[in-house]
Design a protein around this motif. Sequence first.
Motif, PDB file in Angstrom:
ATOM      1  N   THR A  45       0.825  -1.199   0.000  1.00  0.00           N
ATOM      2  CA  THR A  45       0.000   0.000   0.000  1.00  0.00           C
ATOM      3  C   THR A  45       0.864   1.255   0.000  1.00  0.00           C
ATOM      4  O   THR A  45       0.354   2.364  -0.015  1.00  0.00           O
ATOM      5  N   VAL A  90     -14.354  -5.169  -2.663  1.00  0.00           N
ATOM      6  CA  VAL A  90     -13.827  -4.711  -3.941  1.00  0.00           C
ATOM      7  C   VAL A  90     -13.422  -3.247  -3.756  1.00  0.00           C
ATOM      8  O   VAL A  90     -14.061  -2.514  -3.001  1.00  0.00           O
ATOM      9  N   ALA A  91     -12.352  -2.842  -4.411  1.00  0.00           N
ATOM     10  CA  ALA A  91     -11.876  -1.464  -4.302  1.00  0.00           C
ATOM     11  C   ALA A  91     -12.955  -0.504  -4.789  1.00  0.00           C
ATOM     12  O   ALA A  91     -13.527  -0.692  -5.854  1.00  0.00           O
ATOM     13  N   ASP A 121      -9.793  -8.500  -2.122  1.00  0.00           N
ATOM     14  CA  ASP A 121     -10.490  -7.962  -3.284  1.00  0.00           C
ATOM     15  C   ASP A 121     -10.922  -9.148  -4.140  1.00  0.00           C
ATOM     16  O   ASP A 121     -10.096  -9.792  -4.787  1.00  0.00           O
ATOM     17  N   ASN A 124     -11.308  -7.741  -8.313  1.00  0.00           N
ATOM     18  CA  ASN A 124     -10.061  -7.261  -8.915  1.00  0.00           C
ATOM     19  C   ASN A 124     -10.276  -6.520 -10.237  1.00  0.00           C
ATOM     20  O   ASN A 124      -9.559  -6.745 -11.202  1.00  0.00           O
ATOM     21  N   PRO A 128      -4.043  -4.074  -8.721  1.00  0.00           N
ATOM     22  CA  PRO A 128      -3.364  -3.710  -7.478  1.00  0.00           C
ATOM     23  C   PRO A 128      -3.201  -2.205  -7.282  1.00  0.00           C
ATOM     24  O   PRO A 128      -3.201  -1.730  -6.148  1.00  0.00           O
ATOM     25  N   GLN A 130      -5.356   0.228  -8.082  1.00  0.00           N
ATOM     26  CA  GLN A 130      -6.593   0.777  -7.533  1.00  0.00           C
ATOM     27  C   GLN A 130      -6.790   0.308  -6.091  1.00  0.00           C
ATOM     28  O   GLN A 130      -7.240   1.068  -5.244  1.00  0.00           O
ATOM     29  N   LEU A 131      -6.435  -0.933  -5.795  1.00  0.00           N
ATOM     30  CA  LEU A 131      -6.590  -1.440  -4.430  1.00  0.00           C
ATOM     31  C   LEU A 131      -5.666  -0.696  -3.471  1.00  0.00           C
ATOM     32  O   LEU A 131      -6.060  -0.336  -2.361  1.00  0.00           O
ATOM     33  N   TYR A 134      -7.133   2.700  -2.873  1.00  0.00           N
ATOM     34  CA  TYR A 134      -8.291   2.558  -1.987  1.00  0.00           C
ATOM     35  C   TYR A 134      -7.847   2.413  -0.527  1.00  0.00           C
ATOM     36  O   TYR A 134      -8.399   3.070   0.365  1.00  0.00           O
ATOM     37  N   TRP A 145      -3.680  -6.429   2.415  1.00  0.00           N
ATOM     38  CA  TRP A 145      -4.546  -6.224   1.250  1.00  0.00           C
ATOM     39  C   TRP A 145      -4.194  -7.270   0.210  1.00  0.00           C
ATOM     40  O   TRP A 145      -3.095  -7.263  -0.347  1.00  0.00           O
ATOM     41  N   ILE A 147      -5.479  -9.967  -3.190  1.00  0.00           N
ATOM     42  CA  ILE A 147      -6.320 -10.044  -4.383  1.00  0.00           C
ATOM     43  C   ILE A 147      -6.628 -11.507  -4.686  1.00  0.00           C
ATOM     44  O   ILE A 147      -5.734 -12.342  -4.759  1.00  0.00           O
TER      45      ILE A 147
END
Length: 196
Positions: A45, A90-91, A121, A124, A128, A130-131, A134, A145, A147
């Motif tokens: 992140t 989900v993001a 997530d 997806n 990654p 966007q996640l 977020y 975090w 996926i």
Amino acid sequence: MIGLMVAGLVTIGVVFTTHRQSLPLSATSTELGVVEPILLPVISTEDAAPTAPSAFAAFEDEAVAPSTHFIGAVQIPNAEKSITILLAGVAGCASCGFEAQNMSRLQDEYNLEELQFVFVDIYNFGGPDQLAWYANVLEATNLTWAIDADGLFKDAYGVDIDATLILNDSGDILYRDDTVTSYETLREQIDLILNV
């Protein structure tokens, strides 16, 4: 924040219209039997994009470039932790964001030697980047975090958006909620499990 809410509504609309068959039929748990351990890629992140990535990056004609955000994997169930708390989301999802913030707050309150908090997530769509964005917008970067790129987690545990699971190190489901779980309820469940 309004942009996040709009992106969340668009994402939820896309998810529900393209995955209608996966909507939960009831809020009761299903009989899953023995679930084999699943490895999910974990993202970093740190170094998240300062602006929101496209909510439709996965639907664009051009191939999405591989991300450098992957930093490892998490095993579900995690045999190294007494308890793993999982949120399927989900993001961009507003209700998922609310729950992720609750989990982040709880992670700060508990001993991390025993617990692991994981946001998974399950669709997806934004990848990654966007996640990671977020997680930073929510200020919940202390969570793990992950996926579910191939849908193994979603299918194995029969989850959809906003499902919360608490697993022990053997993979037994100690708590399950298929709707938004409040901070108080999640804290109560963790306390009950830790005091057993």
